[in-house]
Design a protein around this motif. Structure first.
Motif, mmCIF file in Angstrom:
data_model
loop_
_atom_site.group_PDB
_atom_site.id
_atom_site.type_symbol
_atom_site.label_atom_id
_atom_site.label_comp_id
_atom_site.label_asym_id
_atom_site.label_seq_id
_atom_site.Cartn_x
_atom_site.Cartn_y
_atom_site.Cartn_z
ATOM 1 N N VAL A 75 -0.865 12.821 2.843
ATOM 2 C CA VAL A 75 -0.161 11.543 2.960
ATOM 3 C C VAL A 75 -1.200 10.451 3.163
ATOM 4 O O VAL A 75 -2.117 10.600 3.976
ATOM 5 N N PHE A 76 -1.067 9.353 2.427
ATOM 6 C CA PHE A 76 -2.062 8.291 2.505
ATOM 7 C C PHE A 76 -1.394 6.936 2.290
ATOM 8 O O PHE A 76 -0.252 6.841 1.831
ATOM 9 N N TYR B 53 4.390 -8.158 -1.292
ATOM 10 C CA TYR B 53 3.212 -7.317 -1.068
ATOM 11 C C TYR B 53 3.619 -6.203 -0.106
ATOM 12 O O TYR B 53 3.870 -6.460 1.075
ATOM 13 N N ILE B 54 3.676 -4.975 -0.606
ATOM 14 C CA ILE B 54 4.236 -3.865 0.160
ATOM 15 C C ILE B 54 3.166 -2.810 0.434
ATOM 16 O O ILE B 54 2.446 -2.390 -0.472
ATOM 17 N N THR B 55 3.083 -2.394 1.682
ATOM 18 C CA THR B 55 2.237 -1.265 2.066
ATOM 19 C C THR B 55 3.152 -0.108 2.444
ATOM 20 O O THR B 55 4.098 -0.284 3.213
ATOM 21 N N LEU B 56 2.893 1.065 1.886
ATOM 22 C CA LEU B 56 3.756 2.217 2.105
ATOM 23 C C LEU B 56 2.924 3.471 2.311
ATOM 24 O O LEU B 56 1.695 3.449 2.168
ATOM 25 N N GLU B 57 3.596 4.538 2.652
ATOM 26 C CA GLU B 57 2.962 5.849 2.716
ATOM 27 C C GLU B 57 3.414 6.655 1.506
ATOM 28 O O GLU B 57 4.609 6.717 1.201
ATOM 29 N N ALA B 58 2.450 7.253 0.809
ATOM 30 C CA ALA B 58 2.740 8.103 -0.342
ATOM 31 C C ALA B 58 2.203 9.501 -0.076
ATOM 32 O O ALA B 58 1.269 9.682 0.713
ATOM 33 N N GLY C 87 -0.890 9.548 -14.639
ATOM 34 C CA GLY C 87 -0.510 10.932 -14.865
ATOM 35 C C GLY C 87 -0.379 11.739 -13.591
ATOM 36 O O GLY C 87 -0.528 12.967 -13.607
ATOM 37 N N THR C 88 -0.081 11.063 -12.482
ATOM 38 C CA THR C 88 0.065 11.731 -11.191
ATOM 39 C C THR C 88 1.543 11.925 -10.864
ATOM 40 O O THR C 88 2.428 11.556 -11.634
ATOM 41 N N ASN C 89 1.801 12.483 -9.691
ATOM 42 C CA ASN C 89 3.183 12.745 -9.276
ATOM 43 C C ASN C 89 3.356 12.402 -7.799
ATOM 44 O O ASN C 89 3.917 13.178 -7.026
ATOM 45 N N LEU C 90 2.863 11.242 -7.402
ATOM 46 C CA LEU C 90 2.950 10.835 -6.002
ATOM 47 C C LEU C 90 4.401 10.587 -5.611
ATOM 48 O O LEU C 90 5.205 10.110 -6.413
ATOM 49 N N ALA D 283 0.605 -4.798 -8.946
ATOM 50 C CA ALA D 283 -0.442 -3.969 -8.337
ATOM 51 C C ALA D 283 0.195 -2.670 -7.887
ATOM 52 O O ALA D 283 1.341 -2.654 -7.430
ATOM 53 N N CYS D 284 -0.538 -1.571 -8.026
ATOM 54 C CA CYS D 284 -0.083 -0.270 -7.533
ATOM 55 C C CYS D 284 -1.318 0.611 -7.419
ATOM 56 O O CYS D 284 -1.899 1.010 -8.410
ATOM 57 N N ARG D 285 -1.722 0.906 -6.181
ATOM 58 C CA ARG D 285 -2.957 1.664 -5.977
ATOM 59 C C ARG D 285 -3.050 2.135 -4.536
ATOM 60 O O ARG D 285 -2.419 1.551 -3.638
ATOM 61 N N PRO D 286 -3.827 3.187 -4.282
ATOM 62 C CA PRO D 286 -4.125 3.532 -2.892
ATOM 63 C C PRO D 286 -4.745 2.327 -2.200
ATOM 64 O O PRO D 286 -5.478 1.546 -2.818
#
Length: 225
Positions: free
Chosen positions: A98-99, A85-90, A62-65, A125-128
């Motif tokens: 930004v994290f 396997y992707i690392t990104l900035e959101a 329920g977020t809006n990243l 997978a999808c998470r900080p």
């Protein structure tokens, strides 16, 4: 009674999970591959995969990243599937923070159904960013209603499109501005069409399903010939 306790340890400074395997993927390369950083020729594809992972997280939490940029990715081709396997900035627009964020995007195979070509894309997978292991098993049979594991639905007939507007909704331009995930879904169709068919008309059926595991999502795209 004997107990076998398997705790996390380190081998040459690299963490080992409870199954005794090195936690490779986001930070450590697989055999014969390595960590890839921008710029690359597949920048558009990786950006789209990353945005789909963010959509999955937003939908479940329920977020809006928002997507900022991707930092690196690593590809595993050791199985029948191709996992990225992707690392990104959101960015969280509510506080402009930004994290670092992680997602695993998988090309889980394709098949032909009648006149359709169907591709199964998955988010595993999808998470900080964290050190949590990835559950790569997607259960399409035990955890889902059989209605959503059978054949893809058929494209509406010309008569239904012309006279029965209760069966569909025409997306307005304002919808695209308010729901950027619609653009992500559209771009996934264009990406698939680019590699499969050549057509001036773009017709596709999209089915989104979940297997009940947090961070998991399947997106089946059927190209209508």
């Amino acid at each position: 009674m004997a107990w076998l306790i398997m705790e996390e340890e380190e081998v040459d400074g690299i963490p080992v999970n409870e199954f005794g395997r090195l936690e490779i993927g986001f930070d450590y390369g697989f055999d014969f591959t390595g960590i890839v950083t921008p710029p690359v020729s597949t920048d558009y594809d990786v950006t789209l995969y990353a945005k789909l992972g963010l959509y999955c997280y937003n939908f479940q939490k329920g977020t809006n990243l928002k997507f900022v940029r991707w930092e690196k990715y690593n590809t595993s081709t050791g199985t029948a599937y191709i996992d990225n396997y992707i690392t990104l900035e959101a960015m969280d627009p509510s506080c402009n923070s930004v994290f670092s964020f992680q997602t695993v995007f998988s090309a889980a195979g394709c098949y032909n159904q009648d006149t359709y070509h169907v591709q199964d894309w998955r988010v595993l997978a999808c998470r900080p960013t964290c050190g949590k292991s990835v559950n790569e098993y997607f259960d399409r049979h035990e955890a889902m209603d059989p209605f959503y594991t059978g054949k893809m639905p058929k494209w509406l007939s010309d008569d239904a499109l012309a006279f029965d507007n209760k069966k569909y909704y025409v997306v307005q331009e304002s919808d695209l501005h308010e729901n950027d995930w619609l653009l992500v879904f559209m771009e996934m169709v264009f990406l698939q069409e680019k590699s499969c068919v050549s057509s001036s008309d773009h017709k596709a059926i999209i089915r989104k399903t979940m297997d009940g595991v947090p961070e998991h999502m399947s997106l089946e795209i059927a190209l209508v010939k």
